[in-house]
Design an enzyme around this catalytic site. Structure first.
Site, short mmCIF file in Angstrom:
data_model
loop_
_atom_site.label_atom_id
_atom_site.label_comp_id
_atom_site.label_asym_id
_atom_site.label_seq_id
_atom_site.Cartn_x
_atom_site.Cartn_y
_atom_site.Cartn_z
N LYS A 76 0.86 -1.19 0.00
CA LYS A 76 0.00 0.00 0.00
C LYS A 76 0.90 1.24 0.00
O LYS A 76 1.91 1.27 0.72
CB LYS A 76 -0.91 -0.03 1.23
CG LYS A 76 -1.92 1.12 1.27
CD LYS A 76 -2.88 0.97 2.46
CE LYS A 76 -3.92 2.09 2.48
NZ LYS A 76 -4.86 1.97 3.62
N SER A 151 -9.93 2.15 2.75
CA SER A 151 -9.01 2.87 1.90
C SER A 151 -8.00 1.99 1.15
O SER A 151 -7.41 2.44 0.18
CB SER A 151 -8.24 3.89 2.74
OG SER A 151 -7.39 3.24 3.65
N SER A 175 -10.31 -0.11 6.95
CA SER A 175 -9.67 0.01 5.63
C SER A 175 -8.94 -1.24 5.11
O SER A 175 -8.53 -1.26 3.96
CB SER A 175 -8.69 1.18 5.64
OG SER A 175 -9.38 2.39 5.59
#
Lengths: 484, 95
Positions: A76, A151, A175
């Protein structure tokens, strides 16, 4: 080969069926083929990945390979990666080349894993749909007109489409778990402090936690064995013994006591999802678990409390982005104040600005007690709700999200409805507990996740239950059409 | 709690965010709605409940007062928008 799990890839590498370089090229090819349509990656690290793969092959030839040596992974874009752009999904950091590695990255590098790219995400991890990214929305491989969740949407989409066998995510209010649910993969949010936050760009420091996003619980256990543990560079890192997360995967769950919070199955939950999760729970009962209804009476208060605590911490954390030392700077500032205000006004997107302003407001003179103090008191009540429940049950089960993947643009102009959809995940962050989302079925051809919440540091137990569930079901093996 | 335009401007100033005039009424609506959601907290009496800043009862760890970091100024300044001779440059503050 690209449908293999981490466990299978580990065996294939060990038995010389494939080299890390070949494997890395295979995934890089898939990234290049599909990234235009899915937009899961902000950066694809071709050269670095191939160099890491070659070095992993040498390490293996020398007999020094560990379980995940030579296996590609997507990171990420919230984790600092030395010498690689680390944008956090924001224009603010579009030009930022991280000068050091996050602990999570350092540990994966030491384990010989290959970093194939940095995944797209909601800007500064603020969002539940991946639509707040400066780099544009990510698409859900199950239906490209829908969102992957957020997210960690890029990570979830990349793993679901098998552009990467696994990825990292971070979870501040859901998330990791919500995108895992919407994309049909497995996502574990560890106990607060279990995985180091050093080098993980901060959103809300008392809630943020990194963790694995994988195809299976077994893979999540393999990744946890690499990334979990105490880190003196993270002041809130847990000094608690680390399990071998693969050791108990096959244990029986006979007699396991599962609590079903009545607040998680009430109004607001899509009836198809309720049915799928109930079927998942029946599957666990077949494996010997015993269910009982429990109460988490303050669940409804978790959303308002979260939307005080998280913005308050974000307004403080994001004050470091001032256009002076790194990050975006506006053109021709007329004075220092103009430099600060315009760099931040132009560098941050709408959702980030909304949250910074809410945070600044609730912390401002005269409002602190009414908002921030009140939210911290409610946080205490929510933590107590869980601790009371864990006196009678071993784990808590329920849905991860209120619905399946929603259409792009459906909720982006209605922040409140986006916030409310996090009802089953945010209380876990407020309490700091570990929780996992596992694929439990499909509603109208879109994946549905079941959430299991454990007591502090009980990741091993969650992974054991999830693994047993995945031994008995096939939902996690489904591949979206066009990516087989 | 509803926030009027002047309050939005004040918060934006506190947060050092330049906001376009044309966006202020949108922010005013959105922020008021969010605060409306937040205020549902008031439905519960929290008198006597101690606030927690953290999920786990952590105490700050202490370490020996020794230098552990080395100097990386040159490397860090590669990310800086404007530097000169090791210093970060900003518009003139004192005339």
């Amino acid at each position: 080969m690209h449908l293999s799990t981490l466990a299978q890839l580990s065996t294939a590498l060990e038995s010389k069926q494939i080299s890390s370089e070949e494997l890395t090229r295979l995934y890089l090819d898939r990234c290049n083929q599909f990234n235009d349509s899915l937009n899961c990656f902000i950066t694809i690290n071709k050269d670095i990945a191939l160099a890491q793969a070659k070095s992993a092959d040498k390490q293996r030839a020398a007999g020094n390979a560990l379980a995940l040596t030579g296996i590609p992974i997507a990171q990420k874009d919230i984790f600092c990666t030395k010498g690689i752009k680390t944008s956090c999904g924001s224009k603010m950091l579009d030009n930022f080349i991280a000068p050091y590695d996050a602990t999570v990255i350092e540990k994966m590098n030491l384990a010989g894993m290959v970093n194939i790219g940095k995944t797209n995400m909601d800007e500064f991890a603020m969002g539940s749909s991946n639509e707040t990214s400066f780099y544009g929305p990510v698409r859900n491989p199950w239906d490209k007109d829908t969102v992957p969740g957020g997210s960690s949407g890029g990570s979830a989409s990349a793993v679901a489409a098998r552009l990467s066998p696994a990825a990292t995510g971070t979870d501040t209010g859901g998330s990791i778990r919500q995108p895992a649910s919407l994309c049909g993969i497995t996502g574990l949010k560890p106990t607060y402090g279990r995985v180091s936050r050093y080098g993980m760009i901060a959103f809300a420091s008392s809630l943020d936690q990194g963790g694995p996003m994988t195809q299976t619980a077994e893979d999540a256990a393999l990744m946890m064995n690499v990334i979990a543990g105490f880190d003196e560079r993270d002041s809130t890192s847990a000094e608690h013994p680390v399990d071998d997360y693969t050791a108990n995967l096959n244990e029986s769950i006979e007699g396991l006591k599962i609590g079903l919070p009545k607040e998680y199955f009430g109004a607001g939950l899509d009836s198809n999802i309720a049915k799928i999760v109930e079927d998942g729970i029946k599957e666990l009962e077949k494996l010997g678990a015993v269910c009982k209804e429990i109460e988490l009476p303050n669940t409804q208060l978790s959303i308002p409390a979260y939307y005080v605590v998280a913005p308050a911490e974000c307004s403080s954390n994001l004050s470091r982005f001032d256009g002076v030392r790194f990050g975006y700077r506006c053109e021709d500032p007329k004075d220092l104040s103009d430099l600060y205000c315009r760099s931040r006004g132009e560098g941050f997107g709408k959702e980030v600005k909304r949250r910074i302003m809410i945070g600044a407001y609730v912390l401002s003179a005269g409002y602190y007690d009414a908002y921030y103090l009140k939210a911290q008191q409610i946080r205490h009540l929510i933590r107590d709700d869980f601790q009371n429940a864990f006196k009678n049950v071993d784990v808590i089960a329920g849905p991860t999200a209120t619905g399946t993947a929603f259409k792009l643009n459906e909720k982006i102009n209605d922040p409140i409805s986006m916030y409310l959809s996090d009802i089953y995940t945010v209380s876990v962050n407020l309490a700091g507990l570990p929780a996992i989302s596992v694929p439990a079925g499909f509603s109208n051809k879109l994946p549905v996740g079941m959430q299991l919440i454990g007591n502090y540091f009980e990741e091993s137990r969650l992974l054991n239950i999830a693994h047993r569930f995945q031994q008995a079901t096939d939902h996690h093996k489904a591949i979206p059409g066009g990516f087989e | 709690m509803s926030l009027d335009k002047s309050e939005v401007q004040k918060i934006a100033w506190l947060a050092k965010l330049a906001i376009d005039d044309q966006d202020i009424s949108t922010y005013s609506n959105e922020l008021s709605n969010i605060l409306g959601l937040v205020e549902t907290m008031n439905s519960v009496d929290t008198n006597g409940i101690s606030p927690i800043a953290h999920p786990l009862d952590l105490t700050a760890r202490l370490r020996p007062d020794q230098v552990t970091e080395t100097n990386h100024r040159d490397q860090f300044q590669k990310n800086a928008p404007l530097i000169d001779d090791g210093c970060y440059l900003v518009p003139k503050v004192i005339e």
